[in-house]
Each structure stands twice: as structure tokens, then as C-alpha cells.
Motif scaffolding. Sequence first.
Motif, short mmCIF file in Angstrom:
data_model
loop_
_atom_site.label_atom_id
_atom_site.label_comp_id
_atom_site.label_asym_id
_atom_site.label_seq_id
_atom_site.Cartn_x
_atom_site.Cartn_y
_atom_site.Cartn_z
N MET A 157 0.51 -1.20 0.29
CA MET A 157 -0.23 -0.32 -0.07
C MET A 157 0.56 1.47 -0.58
SD MET A 157 -2.83 1.05 3.07
CE MET A 157 -3.94 0.49 1.92
N GLN A 158 0.45 2.02 -1.21
CA GLN A 158 1.26 3.36 -1.37
C GLN A 158 0.86 4.56 0.11
OE1 GLN A 158 2.41 7.03 -4.24
NE2 GLN A 158 1.19 4.95 -4.66
N GLU A 159 1.95 4.79 0.69
CA GLU A 159 1.10 6.02 1.88
C GLU A 159 1.44 7.47 1.48
OE1 GLU A 159 1.78 4.29 5.75
OE2 GLU A 159 0.75 2.58 5.88
N VAL A 160 1.08 8.38 2.00
CA VAL A 160 0.81 9.77 1.75
C VAL A 160 0.63 10.63 2.84
CG1 VAL A 160 1.91 9.62 -0.89
CG2 VAL A 160 -0.19 10.34 0.05
N GLU A 161 1.46 11.57 3.31
CA GLU A 161 0.28 12.64 4.12
C GLU A 161 -0.74 13.44 3.88
OE1 GLU A 161 1.07 13.04 8.13
OE2 GLU A 161 2.66 10.28 7.74
N GLU A 162 0.51 14.56 3.30
CA GLU A 162 -0.64 15.50 2.51
C GLU A 162 0.07 16.18 1.48
OE1 GLU A 162 -1.28 20.67 4.57
OE2 GLU A 162 -1.22 19.04 5.49
N ILE A 163 -0.91 16.71 0.69
CA ILE A 163 -0.67 16.59 -1.09
C ILE A 163 -1.64 17.41 -1.17
CG2 ILE A 163 -0.84 15.73 -3.34
CD1 ILE A 163 0.29 13.49 -2.05
N LYS A 164 -0.98 18.38 -1.85
CA LYS A 164 -1.84 19.98 -2.16
C LYS A 164 -1.41 18.95 -4.19
CE LYS A 164 -2.48 22.78 1.25
NZ LYS A 164 -2.19 24.77 2.06
N VAL A 165 -2.43 20.07 -4.68
CA VAL A 165 -2.22 19.46 -6.16
C VAL A 165 -2.84 20.73 -6.75
CG1 VAL A 165 -2.33 17.98 -8.67
CG2 VAL A 165 -2.43 16.66 -5.63
N GLY A 166 -2.23 21.30 -8.37
CA GLY A 166 -3.21 22.73 -8.99
C GLY A 166 -3.06 21.78 -10.26
N GLY A 167 -2.06 21.13 -10.48
CA GLY A 167 -2.28 20.24 -11.87
C GLY A 167 -2.74 18.95 -12.00
N SER A 168 -2.08 17.82 -12.66
CA SER A 168 -2.52 17.01 -13.10
C SER A 168 -1.62 15.58 -12.05
CB SER A 168 -2.32 16.56 -14.11
OG SER A 168 -3.02 14.75 -14.77
N ILE A 169 -2.43 14.75 -11.60
CA ILE A 169 -1.27 14.03 -10.59
C ILE A 169 -1.92 12.73 -10.29
CG2 ILE A 169 -2.46 14.16 -8.57
CD1 ILE A 169 -0.03 13.77 -7.35
N LYS A 170 -1.47 11.19 -10.81
CA LYS A 170 -2.40 9.88 -10.54
C LYS A 170 -1.33 9.48 -9.76
CE LYS A 170 -3.37 9.68 -15.78
NZ LYS A 170 -3.17 9.03 -16.68
N PHE A 171 -2.04 8.08 -9.30
CA PHE A 171 -1.38 7.62 -7.89
C PHE A 171 -1.95 6.24 -8.17
CE2 PHE A 171 -2.44 11.33 -5.66
CZ PHE A 171 -0.87 11.47 -4.92
N LYS A 172 -0.99 4.73 -7.70
CA LYS A 172 -1.33 3.80 -8.41
C LYS A 172 -1.95 2.92 -6.72
CE LYS A 172 -0.57 -0.64 -10.28
NZ LYS A 172 -2.20 -1.00 -11.36
N GLY A 173 -3.17 3.12 -6.39
CA GLY A 173 -3.74 1.84 -4.95
C GLY A 173 -3.53 0.91 -4.88
N PRO A 174 -3.58 0.32 -3.86
CA PRO A 174 -4.43 1.07 -2.95
C PRO A 174 -3.70 2.18 -2.39
CG PRO A 174 -3.74 -0.74 -1.80
CD PRO A 174 -2.96 -1.30 -3.35
N LEU A 175 -3.95 3.49 -2.04
CA LEU A 175 -3.35 4.74 -1.63
C LEU A 175 -3.94 4.90 -0.12
CD1 LEU A 175 -2.00 7.04 -1.71
CD2 LEU A 175 -3.93 8.57 -2.80
N LYS A 176 -2.96 5.55 1.12
CA LYS A 176 -3.63 5.86 2.14
C LYS A 176 -2.53 7.19 2.67
CE LYS A 176 -3.64 4.38 7.26
NZ LYS A 176 -3.24 3.17 8.47
N PHE A 177 -4.12 7.94 2.98
CA PHE A 177 -3.33 9.69 2.95
C PHE A 177 -4.58 10.00 3.98
CE2 PHE A 177 -7.05 8.92 0.42
CZ PHE A 177 -8.58 10.60 1.04
N LYS A 178 -3.49 11.27 4.36
CA LYS A 178 -3.98 11.65 5.34
C LYS A 178 -4.91 13.03 4.86
CE LYS A 178 -1.09 11.56 9.73
NZ LYS A 178 -0.03 12.35 10.53
N ARG A 179 -4.43 13.66 3.60
CA ARG A 179 -4.72 14.99 3.79
C ARG A 179 -4.98 15.06 2.05
NH1 ARG A 179 -5.22 20.19 2.64
NH2 ARG A 179 -7.18 21.52 3.32
N ILE A 180 -5.49 15.21 1.64
CA ILE A 180 -4.95 15.26 -0.01
C ILE A 180 -6.69 16.70 -1.03
CG2 ILE A 180 -5.24 14.81 -3.04
CD1 ILE A 180 -4.69 12.16 -1.88
N GLU A 181 -5.98 17.84 -1.46
CA GLU A 181 -6.07 19.21 -1.92
C GLU A 181 -5.98 18.71 -3.37
OE1 GLU A 181 -6.80 23.93 -1.25
OE2 GLU A 181 -6.05 22.11 0.72
#
Length: 217
Positions: free
Chosen positions: A1-25
Motif C-alpha cells: 500500500m502506498q502511503e502519503v501525508e499531505e498533498i496539494k495538487v494544482g495540475g494533474s496527478i495519478k496514484f497507483k492504489g491502494p493508497l492511504k493518505f491524511k489529506r489531499i487537496e
Amino acid sequence: MQEVEEIKVGGSIKFKGPLKFKRIEAGGSISIDGDAEGIELSISGSGSVNGNLTCEKVRVSGSFKVGGGIKCKELEASGSIHVGSNVNCDNIDISGSFKAESIKGIKIEVHGALKCEELHASEVRIGRKSKVLCNIIGQKVFIGRKAEVRSIVGDDVHIDRGAYVEYVEAVKVKVERDAEIRELRYVEEADISKNAEVDRLIKIDRLSKYISKDEET
């Protein structure tokens, strides 16, 4: 499982799941290929989850597609939302266009167009001129002015002026003037305006569906 903390995206982004995160904007485009689990997801643009989404708070405006189901505490959705399976959230606020197999919550408010097989909640409010192609089941159900609804089964149902409902089944029901109901079944009380139109009125012994008093997701 891919894990991320906090991500802010202004353009385009792709993730390969399963994904665990705290906050995505995400202010642009976000795509998650697989299941996603997190605390807060905020999307203003376009987004997709190709699996199930489990998140405490989900706020979406724009276009959003979930291949599986959504489970959360709070869901605010505006724009065009398509969920392939079931939605199970405590508090849901829908505006724009929303489609799912079924929806279950404690408090649900709709302003716009909603399509699902069944909507089940303790409190349901359908806003003015909304179109709801669902079978609504709830304790307290309010249908706003000039709204259109497929069917309702509830303890306490209020149909506001000019609303149209194909089928209503209630313990107590109030129907305002200029409302139209094809068939109305009631257990205890039917308060119907003389200027409302009810094609068929039937008194029944009990509701056809059981409504629990404290809905929990």
C-alpha cells in the motif's frame, strides 16, 4: 500500500492504489487506480477513484467518479458525481447531479438531481425544484417546493407546495397546496390541502418497511 501525508495538487496527478493518505487537496485533476483510504479529500476540478473510497471528510466540486463505493462521516458534493456502488455516510449534502446504487446516512440534503435505487436516512430534505429518482426511506422527510420524487416511506412526511410525488407511505403526512401525489397511504394522519391533488388515498395499518429510530452508517 502506498502511503502519503499531505498533498496539494494544482495540475494533474495519478496514484497507483491502494493508497492511504491524511489529506489531499486537488485543484486540477487527480486519479487513483485502486482503493483509497484517508482523513480528508478535497477536489475542485476532476477526480476519479477506481475502487472504494473510505474517508472521514469528502468535499468535491466539479466532476468525480468512484468505481466502487464511498464510506465517510461527511460528504459535500456539487457538480457531476457518479458512484458505481453504495454510499454510506453520516451527513450528506448533494447539489448538482449525483448517481449511485444506494445511499445511506443520518442526515441527507439534496439540491439538484439525484438517481439511486434507495435512499435511507433518519432525516431527508429535498430542496426546491430538485429531481430525485429514488425510493426514499426515513423518519422525517421534507420535500421542497416544486420538487419531483419517485417514492417515499416515512414516519413524518411533509410535501411542500407544487411538489410532485408518485407514491407516499407515511405514519403522518402533510400535503401543501398545488402538490400532486399519485398514491398516498397513511397510518395515523393525512393533512391534505383542499388545493392539493391526490389521485388515490388509502388508510393502512402499518408501513410496508421498517424504519429504525437511530440510523448509523
